[in-house]
Design a protein around this motif. Structure first.
Motif, PDB file in Angstrom:
ATOM      1  N   ALA A  20      34.927 -25.671   7.192  1.00 18.76           N
ATOM      2  CA  ALA A  20      35.376 -24.943   5.997  1.00 18.76           C
ATOM      3  C   ALA A  20      34.460 -25.232   4.810  1.00 18.76           C
ATOM      4  O   ALA A  20      34.087 -24.313   4.061  1.00 18.76           O
ATOM      5  N   LEU A  21      34.065 -26.482   4.643  1.00 16.09           N
ATOM      6  CA  LEU A  21      33.163 -26.848   3.539  1.00 16.09           C
ATOM      7  C   LEU A  21      31.786 -26.209   3.704  1.00 16.09           C
ATOM      8  O   LEU A  21      31.222 -25.672   2.747  1.00 16.09           O
ATOM      9  N   VAL A  22      31.252 -26.248   4.915  1.00 16.94           N
ATOM     10  CA  VAL A  22      29.934 -25.662   5.175  1.00 16.94           C
ATOM     11  C   VAL A  22      29.972 -24.148   4.960  1.00 16.94           C
ATOM     12  O   VAL A  22      29.074 -23.583   4.325  1.00 16.94           O
ATOM     13  N   GLN A  23      31.019 -23.506   5.446  1.00 14.63           N
ATOM     14  CA  GLN A  23      31.133 -22.053   5.287  1.00 14.63           C
ATOM     15  C   GLN A  23      31.235 -21.663   3.810  1.00 14.63           C
ATOM     16  O   GLN A  23      30.624 -20.681   3.371  1.00 14.63           O
ATOM     17  N   LYS A  24      31.952 -22.456   3.066  1.00 10.05           N
ATOM     18  CA  LYS A  24      32.084 -22.189   1.631  1.00 10.05           C
ATOM     19  C   LYS A  24      30.739 -22.390   0.925  1.00 10.05           C
ATOM     20  O   LYS A  24      30.314 -21.554   0.126  1.00 10.05           O
ATOM     21  N   GLU A  25      30.083 -23.479   1.245  1.00 10.66           N
ATOM     22  CA  GLU A  25      28.797 -23.803   0.613  1.00 10.66           C
ATOM     23  C   GLU A  25      27.709 -22.793   0.982  1.00 10.66           C
ATOM     24  O   GLU A  25      26.946 -22.346   0.135  1.00 10.66           O
ATOM     25  N   LYS A  26      27.660 -22.404   2.249  1.00 11.68           N
ATOM     26  CA  LYS A  26      26.618 -21.502   2.735  1.00 11.68           C
ATOM     27  C   LYS A  26      27.004 -20.028   2.593  1.00 11.68           C
ATOM     28  O   LYS A  26      26.184 -19.148   2.863  1.00 11.68           O
ATOM     29  N   LYS A  27      28.258 -19.788   2.247  1.00 14.40           N
ATOM     30  CA  LYS A  27      28.774 -18.422   2.073  1.00 14.40           C
ATOM     31  C   LYS A  27      28.555 -17.554   3.329  1.00 14.40           C
ATOM     32  O   LYS A  27      28.043 -16.448   3.266  1.00 14.40           O
ATOM     33  N   VAL A  28      28.966 -18.113   4.453  1.00 16.42           N
ATOM     34  CA  VAL A  28      28.845 -17.409   5.724  1.00 16.42           C
ATOM     35  C   VAL A  28      29.935 -17.902   6.676  1.00 16.42           C
ATOM     36  O   VAL A  28      30.321 -19.067   6.647  1.00 16.42           O
ATOM     37  N   LYS A  29      30.442 -17.007   7.497  1.00 17.49           N
ATOM     38  CA  LYS A  29      31.450 -17.356   8.511  1.00 17.49           C
ATOM     39  C   LYS A  29      30.726 -17.875   9.750  1.00 17.49           C
ATOM     40  O   LYS A  29      29.769 -17.263  10.213  1.00 17.49           O
TER      41      LYS A  29
END
Length: 189
Positions: free
Chosen positions: A77-86
């Protein structure tokens, strides 16, 4: 150094490894999933279809796996939020100890796949050290009565039954669960 001494074990083969160590060392348990998920996010942004499979090793109790999977989902969830990708990913476990094989129906409630770590499963099932067997020129008493080296050719009546039980019980809970094998036996198949 104090922490290193606290974690010292007499027999690390059967001790503080895999899920057991990750459950008590917060920083270490998130490192690898972060790297894998960041790489998947970057690849996805570049147009590749990345779907990493994150494997939690040495699970013997469903709760161990649940704790680790929660961390992976938190990190994702943190990585997806930071990278703005699913990111599309799955989390499974390595079945390496007999208890994990025998409780595979429970573990499959959480695990999306199993990989059978046959080196450790053979060692823990037979109570034999692969390393000692390889290093020694003197056959152990068990080796004298076995027809084949169980680390080169799977012991079908012992280890093989654990693999079969785990596959059947895992598939009962999660029909079509993805199964894999690694270790010496997987390399020879």
């Amino acid at each position: 150094m104090a922490r290193v001494h606290e974690l010292h074990e007499f027999n690390p083969m059967l001790g503080f490894r895999g899920a057991a160590s990750a459950s008590s060392i917060r920083k270490s348990r998130a490192c690898k999933p972060v790297l894998v998920l960041e790489a998947a996010a970057d690849a996805t942004k570049q147009g590749f279809k990345a779907k990493p499979e994150i494997m939690i090793p040495l699970v013997g109790f469903k709760k161990e796996l649940d704790l680790q999977v929660a961390i992976v989902h938190e990190v994702a969830a943190l990585v997806q939020k930071e990278k703005k990708v699913k990111i599309s990913y799955s989390v499974g476990t390595m079945i390496e100890i007999p208890r994990g094989a025998l409780t595979a129906d429970e573990i499959a409630q959480t695990a999306e796949f199993f990989s059978f770590g046959t080196n450790d499963l053979t060692q823990t099932c037979l109570g034999m050290s692969r390393d000692d067997l390889v290093r020694s020129s003197v056959p152990t008493p068990r080796m004298k009565i076995m027809k084949k080296n169980p680390f080169a050719s799977i012991d079908q009546t012992g280890v093989g039954q654990l693999v079969q039980i785990a596959a059947e019980r895992g598939n009962k809970t999660r029909p079509g669960i993805k199964l894999g094998i690694c270790g010496e036996h997987g390399g020879r198949s």
